[in-house]
Design a protein around this motif. Structure first.
Motif, PDB file in Angstrom:
ATOM      1  N   LYS A 139       0.815  -1.215   0.000  1.00 19.19           N
ATOM      2  CA  LYS A 139       0.000   0.000   0.000  1.00 19.19           C
ATOM      3  C   LYS A 139       0.855   1.274   0.000  1.00 19.19           C
ATOM      4  CE  LYS A 139      -3.849   2.148   2.512  1.00 19.19           C
ATOM      5  NZ  LYS A 139      -4.724   2.073   3.706  1.00 19.19           N
ATOM      6  N   LYS A 140       2.001   1.240   0.694  1.00 18.17           N
ATOM      7  CA  LYS A 140       2.866   2.420   0.776  1.00 18.17           C
ATOM      8  C   LYS A 140       4.084   2.213  -0.105  1.00 18.17           C
ATOM      9  CE  LYS A 140       4.849   5.734   4.031  1.00 18.17           C
ATOM     10  NZ  LYS A 140       5.046   6.100   5.448  1.00 18.17           N
ATOM     11  N   VAL A 141       4.359   3.191  -0.975  1.00 13.46           N
ATOM     12  CA  VAL A 141       5.448   3.072  -1.945  1.00 13.46           C
ATOM     13  C   VAL A 141       6.219   4.389  -2.052  1.00 13.46           C
ATOM     14  CG1 VAL A 141       4.299   1.290  -3.315  1.00 13.46           C
ATOM     15  CG2 VAL A 141       3.925   3.719  -3.862  1.00 13.46           C
ATOM     16  N   ILE A 142       7.356   4.316  -2.755  1.00 12.08           N
ATOM     17  CA  ILE A 142       8.180   5.491  -3.027  1.00 12.08           C
ATOM     18  C   ILE A 142       8.301   5.643  -4.536  1.00 12.08           C
ATOM     19  CG2 ILE A 142      10.385   6.639  -2.621  1.00 12.08           C
ATOM     20  CD1 ILE A 142      10.878   4.718  -0.332  1.00 12.08           C
ATOM     21  N   LEU A 143       8.139   6.861  -5.032  1.00 12.66           N
ATOM     22  CA  LEU A 143       8.308   7.157  -6.453  1.00 12.66           C
ATOM     23  C   LEU A 143       9.605   7.928  -6.645  1.00 12.66           C
ATOM     24  CD1 LEU A 143       5.086   7.341  -5.702  1.00 12.66           C
ATOM     25  CD2 LEU A 143       4.898   8.179  -8.042  1.00 12.66           C
ATOM     26  N   LYS A 144      10.412   7.509  -7.648  1.00 13.38           N
ATOM     27  CA  LYS A 144      11.705   8.140  -7.881  1.00 13.38           C
ATOM     28  C   LYS A 144      11.932   8.360  -9.371  1.00 13.38           C
ATOM     29  CE  LYS A 144      13.896   5.604  -4.036  1.00 13.38           C
ATOM     30  NZ  LYS A 144      14.980   4.670  -3.691  1.00 13.38           N
ATOM     31  N   PRO A 145      12.472   9.516  -9.761  1.00 11.72           N
ATOM     32  CA  PRO A 145      12.979   9.664 -11.131  1.00 11.72           C
ATOM     33  C   PRO A 145      14.166   8.719 -11.321  1.00 11.72           C
ATOM     34  CG  PRO A 145      12.813  11.798 -10.009  1.00 11.72           C
ATOM     35  CD  PRO A 145      12.642  10.748  -8.979  1.00 11.72           C
ATOM     36  N   LEU A 146      14.372   8.230 -12.529  1.00  7.40           N
ATOM     37  CA  LEU A 146      15.443   7.269 -12.760  1.00  7.40           C
ATOM     38  C   LEU A 146      16.823   7.906 -12.737  1.00  7.40           C
ATOM     39  CD1 LEU A 146      14.002   4.965 -15.576  1.00  7.40           C
ATOM     40  CD2 LEU A 146      14.009   4.617 -13.107  1.00  7.40           C
ATOM     41  N   GLY A 147      16.924   9.191 -13.101  1.00  8.26           N
ATOM     42  CA  GLY A 147      18.245   9.773 -13.286  1.00  8.26           C
ATOM     43  C   GLY A 147      18.508  11.050 -12.529  1.00  8.26           C
ATOM     44  N   GLN A 148      17.914  11.202 -11.348  1.00  7.73           N
ATOM     45  CA  GLN A 148      18.179  12.384 -10.515  1.00  7.73           C
ATOM     46  C   GLN A 148      18.806  11.941  -9.195  1.00  7.73           C
ATOM     47  OE1 GLN A 148      17.805  15.466 -11.519  1.00  7.73           O
ATOM     48  NE2 GLN A 148      16.540  15.186 -13.332  1.00  7.73           N
ATOM     49  N   ALA A 157       3.853   7.748  -1.565  1.00  5.11           N
ATOM     50  CA  ALA A 157       2.426   7.590  -1.840  1.00  5.11           C
ATOM     51  C   ALA A 157       1.871   6.440  -1.008  1.00  5.11           C
ATOM     52  CB  ALA A 157       2.178   7.328  -3.320  1.00  5.11           C
ATOM     53  N   GLU A 158       0.622   6.586  -0.611  1.00  8.08           N
ATOM     54  CA  GLU A 158      -0.040   5.537   0.164  1.00  8.08           C
ATOM     55  C   GLU A 158      -1.456   5.342  -0.389  1.00  8.08           C
ATOM     56  OE1 GLU A 158      -0.627   4.092   4.790  1.00  8.08           O
ATOM     57  OE2 GLU A 158       0.323   6.021   4.340  1.00  8.08           O
ATOM     58  N   GLY A 159      -1.684   4.173  -0.958  1.00  8.28           N
ATOM     59  CA  GLY A 159      -3.000   3.873  -1.511  1.00  8.28           C
ATOM     60  C   GLY A 159      -3.105   4.225  -2.984  1.00  8.28           C
ATOM     61  N   TYR A 160      -4.124   3.670  -3.603  1.00  9.42           N
ATOM     62  CA  TYR A 160      -4.296   3.776  -5.059  1.00  9.42           C
ATOM     63  C   TYR A 160      -4.445   5.223  -5.535  1.00  9.42           C
ATOM     64  CZ  TYR A 160      -6.760   3.757  -9.516  1.00  9.42           C
ATOM     65  OH  TYR A 160      -7.139   4.026 -10.798  1.00  9.42           O
ATOM     66  N   GLU A 161      -5.344   5.981  -4.959  1.00 13.88           N
ATOM     67  CA  GLU A 161      -5.618   7.340  -5.440  1.00 13.88           C
ATOM     68  C   GLU A 161      -4.393   8.234  -5.306  1.00 13.88           C
ATOM     69  OE1 GLU A 161      -8.047   8.429  -7.096  1.00 13.88           O
ATOM     70  OE2 GLU A 161      -9.462   6.754  -6.896  1.00 13.88           O
ATOM     71  N   ASP A 162      -3.727   8.119  -4.142  1.00 13.32           N
ATOM     72  CA  ASP A 162      -2.533   8.930  -3.908  1.00 13.32           C
ATOM     73  C   ASP A 162      -1.428   8.562  -4.902  1.00 13.32           C
ATOM     74  OD1 ASP A 162      -0.977  10.837  -2.591  1.00 13.32           O
ATOM     75  OD2 ASP A 162      -0.189   9.388  -1.141  1.00 13.32           O
ATOM     76  N   LEU A 163      -1.237   7.275  -5.131  1.00 15.57           N
ATOM     77  CA  LEU A 163      -0.205   6.824  -6.056  1.00 15.57           C
ATOM     78  C   LEU A 163      -0.502   7.286  -7.476  1.00 15.57           C
ATOM     79  CD1 LEU A 163       2.258   5.232  -6.920  1.00 15.57           C
ATOM     80  CD2 LEU A 163       0.879   3.146  -6.877  1.00 15.57           C
ATOM     81  N   ARG A 164      -1.750   7.142  -7.903  1.00 17.45           N
ATOM     82  CA  ARG A 164      -2.092   7.537  -9.267  1.00 17.45           C
ATOM     83  C   ARG A 164      -1.851   9.034  -9.481  1.00 17.45           C
ATOM     84  NH1 ARG A 164      -4.628   9.635 -13.045  1.00 17.45           N
ATOM     85  NH2 ARG A 164      -5.418   8.551 -14.883  1.00 17.45           N
TER      86      ARG A 164
END
Length: 334
Positions: A139-148, A157-164
């Motif tokens: 449910k809880k994830v981290i989003l990262k740019p590939l090259g920064q 993000a936590e949960g579907y709506e937040d992640l989207r």
């Protein structure tokens, strides 16, 4: 009097979001270099760089231009073409280490513990991707740019709506985003100084004054983070981190210097988060702290790195290998 007749250029700035940080590193390096070499100049990473390298007859470059163009092999390729020696990894290792996805695939194949992840492209259906990420990563994830680097562009993000929603925001800037499972644990880093033979520096634990995530502000604002070296870890875990840092450095083909970042859960193995192939040299940077704990003063560290790069030049190691090939017959006139 300087002890070595050489012109050293510190290359900083450029188009990366980390340009200002790189200039902090450069400002710290210049006085140290002036104390040992006949000339030290600070040059900007822009279209004027090739001409200035020639104008100053630069013998060796110390790149501190973090992020895209300066750290991803682009600058390194230019220097290779011009035959200028430089501190740090070459083109291939720089490119691989700068791309988080490529780094993970190389290290994953060697069995190094990494966070589970998914790569999301701008062209993908975000509704489907968000659902799949939650199912696979939690449910809880981290989003990262590939090259920064420096925590730039990272979102939680936590949960579907937040992640989207956050995927949409990230992909408005980048073509691809890395989504990783969230792992709770201590933030740990270990550097490798690879000169005549590799030395893994003492392990450092990073904590923040307010318990916040170690973001861009906390990294570069004095007093907002604390570096504890050596980290207070069980002996076996401490050794394991150093072993992984060295293995990652070697698998990616890094040269001279690297720093690997980890999350260490309360139970289980340390998880390698990323490898920085050109660690910063600002007053709040982590690599100099690790070197200091190993008994290596900042000035000695910088001079050793430059001297090692200069030795590659004197030994003819910065030129491409030449192979003899058969002589081709000239085409006959038609």
């Amino acid at each position: 009097m300087p002890s070595i007749s050489a012109t050293v250029a510190v290359v900083s700035g450029g188009p990366s979001p980390e340009a200002d940080v790189s200039r902090l590193s450069a400002a710290r390096l210049i006085p140290t270099l002036e104390a040992r070499y006949s000339k030290a100049v600070q040059l900007e990473l822009d279209h004027t760089l090739p001409a200035l390298l020639q104008e100053y007859s630069v013998d060796v470059v110390f790149p501190v231009a973090h992020g895209p163009v300066g750290e991803d092999g682009s600058l390194q390729g230019l220097l290779d073409i011009m035959g200028v020696a430089y501190v740090g990894s070459g083109v291939l290792a720089s490119a691989c280490a700068m791309d988080k996805s490529v780094t993970k695939r190389i290290l994953q194949a060697a069995g190094i513990p990494l966070a589970k992840d998914r790569i999301i492209h701008r062209r993908d259906d975000l509704n489907t991707c968000a659902r799949q990420c939650i199912e696979y990563l939690g449910k809880k994830v981290i989003l990262k740019p590939l090259g920064q680097g420096s925590g730039i562009g990272i979102q939680f993000a936590e949960g579907y709506e937040d992640l989207r929603r956050k995927l949409s925001a990230g992909l408005a800037v980048e073509d691809q985003m890395l989504v990783e499972e969230f792992i709770t644990g201590r933030e740990i880093t270990a550097g490798v100084l690879d000169l005549k033979e590799p030395l893994v520096l003492p392990v450092t634990e990073i904590t923040t004054a307010d318990g916040a995530w170690y973001d861009y502000i906390h990294r570069y604002t004095p007093g907002l983070s604390e570096h504890t070296t050596p980290a207070a870890l069980p002996a076996a875990q401490y050794q394991h981190i150093q072993e992984i840092a060295l293995k990652a450095h070697q698998l990616l083909g890094c040269r001279d210097i690297s720093r690997s970042d980890f999350v260490v859960p309360e139970t289980g193995y340390p998880v390698l988060i990323e490898l920085n192939n050109l660690p910063g040299m600002t007053p709040t940077s982590l690599f100099p702290d690790g070197a200091k704990a190993a008994g290596i003063a900042f000035e000695t560290l910088i001079h050793s790195l430059v001297d090692h790069a200069l030795s590659r030049k004197t030994q003819g190691l910065i030129t491409l290998p030449t192979w003899s090939v058969p002589q081709l017959d000239a085409p006959s006139p038609s």
